[in-house]
Write a protein that holds these residues in place. Sequence first.
Motif, PDB file in Angstrom:
ATOM      1  N   GLY A  64       0.816  -1.212   0.000  1.00  0.00           N
ATOM      2  CA  GLY A  64       0.000   0.000   0.000  1.00  0.00           C
ATOM      3  C   GLY A  64       0.851   1.265   0.000  1.00  0.00           C
ATOM      4  O   GLY A  64       2.081   1.202   0.161  1.00  0.00           O
ATOM      5  N   ALA A  65       0.200   2.397  -0.169  1.00  0.00           N
ATOM      6  CA  ALA A  65       0.903   3.685  -0.194  1.00  0.00           C
ATOM      7  C   ALA A  65       1.658   3.943   1.105  1.00  0.00           C
ATOM      8  O   ALA A  65       2.706   4.595   1.105  1.00  0.00           O
ATOM      9  CB  ALA A  65      -0.095   4.803  -0.447  1.00  0.00           C
ATOM     10  N   GLU A 143       9.894  -2.727  -4.928  1.00  0.00           N
ATOM     11  CA  GLU A 143      10.140  -1.302  -5.174  1.00  0.00           C
ATOM     12  C   GLU A 143       8.851  -0.572  -5.513  1.00  0.00           C
ATOM     13  O   GLU A 143       8.121  -0.977  -6.412  1.00  0.00           O
ATOM     14  CB  GLU A 143      11.131  -1.135  -6.321  1.00  0.00           C
ATOM     15  CG  GLU A 143      12.474  -1.744  -6.024  1.00  0.00           C
ATOM     16  CD  GLU A 143      13.584  -0.741  -5.944  1.00  0.00           C
ATOM     17  OE1 GLU A 143      13.360   0.442  -6.196  1.00  0.00           O
ATOM     18  OE2 GLU A 143      14.688  -1.175  -5.609  1.00  0.00           O
ATOM     19  N   ILE A 144       8.586   0.513  -4.789  1.00  0.00           N
ATOM     20  CA  ILE A 144       7.456   1.395  -5.067  1.00  0.00           C
ATOM     21  C   ILE A 144       7.970   2.824  -4.963  1.00  0.00           C
ATOM     22  O   ILE A 144       8.493   3.226  -3.919  1.00  0.00           O
ATOM     23  CB  ILE A 144       6.304   1.193  -4.062  1.00  0.00           C
ATOM     24  CG1 ILE A 144       5.775  -0.215  -4.178  1.00  0.00           C
ATOM     25  CG2 ILE A 144       5.205   2.209  -4.288  1.00  0.00           C
ATOM     26  CD1 ILE A 144       4.685  -0.532  -3.196  1.00  0.00           C
ATOM     27  N   ARG A 145       7.809   3.561  -6.052  1.00  0.00           N
ATOM     28  CA  ARG A 145       8.239   4.964  -6.087  1.00  0.00           C
ATOM     29  C   ARG A 145       9.650   5.142  -5.518  1.00  0.00           C
ATOM     30  O   ARG A 145       9.868   5.904  -4.586  1.00  0.00           O
ATOM     31  CB  ARG A 145       7.245   5.852  -5.337  1.00  0.00           C
ATOM     32  CG  ARG A 145       5.883   5.890  -5.997  1.00  0.00           C
ATOM     33  CD  ARG A 145       4.932   6.767  -5.188  1.00  0.00           C
ATOM     34  NE  ARG A 145       3.593   6.219  -5.302  1.00  0.00           N
ATOM     35  CZ  ARG A 145       2.992   5.472  -4.378  1.00  0.00           C
ATOM     36  NH1 ARG A 145       3.594   5.217  -3.256  1.00  0.00           N
ATOM     37  NH2 ARG A 145       1.787   5.025  -4.579  1.00  0.00           N
ATOM     38  N   SER A 146      10.556   4.374  -6.039  1.00  0.00           N
ATOM     39  CA  SER A 146      11.978   4.402  -5.659  1.00  0.00           C
ATOM     40  C   SER A 146      12.226   4.093  -4.176  1.00  0.00           C
ATOM     41  O   SER A 146      13.253   4.447  -3.613  1.00  0.00           O
ATOM     42  CB  SER A 146      12.628   5.735  -6.042  1.00  0.00           C
ATOM     43  OG  SER A 146      12.200   6.773  -5.193  1.00  0.00           O
ATOM     44  N   HIS A 147      11.283   3.449  -3.534  1.00  0.00           N
ATOM     45  CA  HIS A 147      11.463   3.022  -2.149  1.00  0.00           C
ATOM     46  C   HIS A 147      11.405   1.497  -2.107  1.00  0.00           C
ATOM     47  O   HIS A 147      10.426   0.893  -2.520  1.00  0.00           O
ATOM     48  CB  HIS A 147      10.374   3.629  -1.251  1.00  0.00           C
ATOM     49  CG  HIS A 147      10.557   3.248   0.187  1.00  0.00           C
ATOM     50  ND1 HIS A 147       9.927   2.166   0.736  1.00  0.00           N
ATOM     51  CD2 HIS A 147      11.329   3.797   1.166  1.00  0.00           C
ATOM     52  CE1 HIS A 147      10.285   2.059   2.003  1.00  0.00           C
ATOM     53  NE2 HIS A 147      11.137   3.036   2.284  1.00  0.00           N
ATOM     54  N   ALA A 148      12.454   0.860  -1.605  1.00  0.00           N
ATOM     55  CA  ALA A 148      12.526  -0.601  -1.546  1.00  0.00           C
ATOM     56  C   ALA A 148      11.980  -1.118  -0.226  1.00  0.00           C
ATOM     57  O   ALA A 148      12.322  -0.608   0.842  1.00  0.00           O
ATOM     58  CB  ALA A 148      13.958  -1.068  -1.724  1.00  0.00           C
ATOM     59  N   THR A 149      11.120  -2.131  -0.334  1.00  0.00           N
ATOM     60  CA  THR A 149      10.578  -2.802   0.845  1.00  0.00           C
ATOM     61  C   THR A 149      11.040  -4.256   0.807  1.00  0.00           C
ATOM     62  O   THR A 149      10.612  -5.017  -0.058  1.00  0.00           O
ATOM     63  CB  THR A 149       9.034  -2.748   0.853  1.00  0.00           C
ATOM     64  OG1 THR A 149       8.624  -1.387   0.819  1.00  0.00           O
ATOM     65  CG2 THR A 149       8.470  -3.432   2.069  1.00  0.00           C
TER      66      THR A 149
END
Length: 170
Positions: A64-65, A143-149
């Motif tokens: 999610g966001a 990866e979501i919006r240049s953020h790695a989880t």
Amino acid sequence: LHARMRPDRSIRSRLLIGAALVLVAFLAGVGLAVQRAHTESSRTERFARLQGTVYLLLAEAEIGADGALVMPQAFPEPRLSLPGSGLYASIANLTRGESWRSASAVGLPVPFQGGLDVGRWRHETVRANGRTYLASTYGVNWEIRSHATPLVLSVLEDAETYRREDAVFE
């Protein structure tokens, strides 16, 4: 030589007995080799199925966001939705310290595996709580919006099912 002893029959019977023993030993060795090959092939196929289930989880998972893991209520693999089915899944969201477990694992002490590097697979046999499981675990960066989880996906199957199928061959 003794008059009643025939040297040709004595040698011939010893050769026949020796050849029969060698043949029996050879057939027993071949039987063991075939059984081991079948067991290893069956085990490899089982891990390939578990790996396919990990890919299924990857296809169904969403972040999610807010970075929270979002999973659907039902899966194409029905055993993940059936409590106590013998097939169990977990996804650990390492960034948020949260984890999701399949409905099949609810209320059960299933020993999900963790602590795996990104891009690595681990296939192993796990023993816990008096049971044995076949486990496939995979580490991935989502990866979501240049953020790695970082996520660790783990699928376990009760080894009893595998043993029953393998015992049919023996």
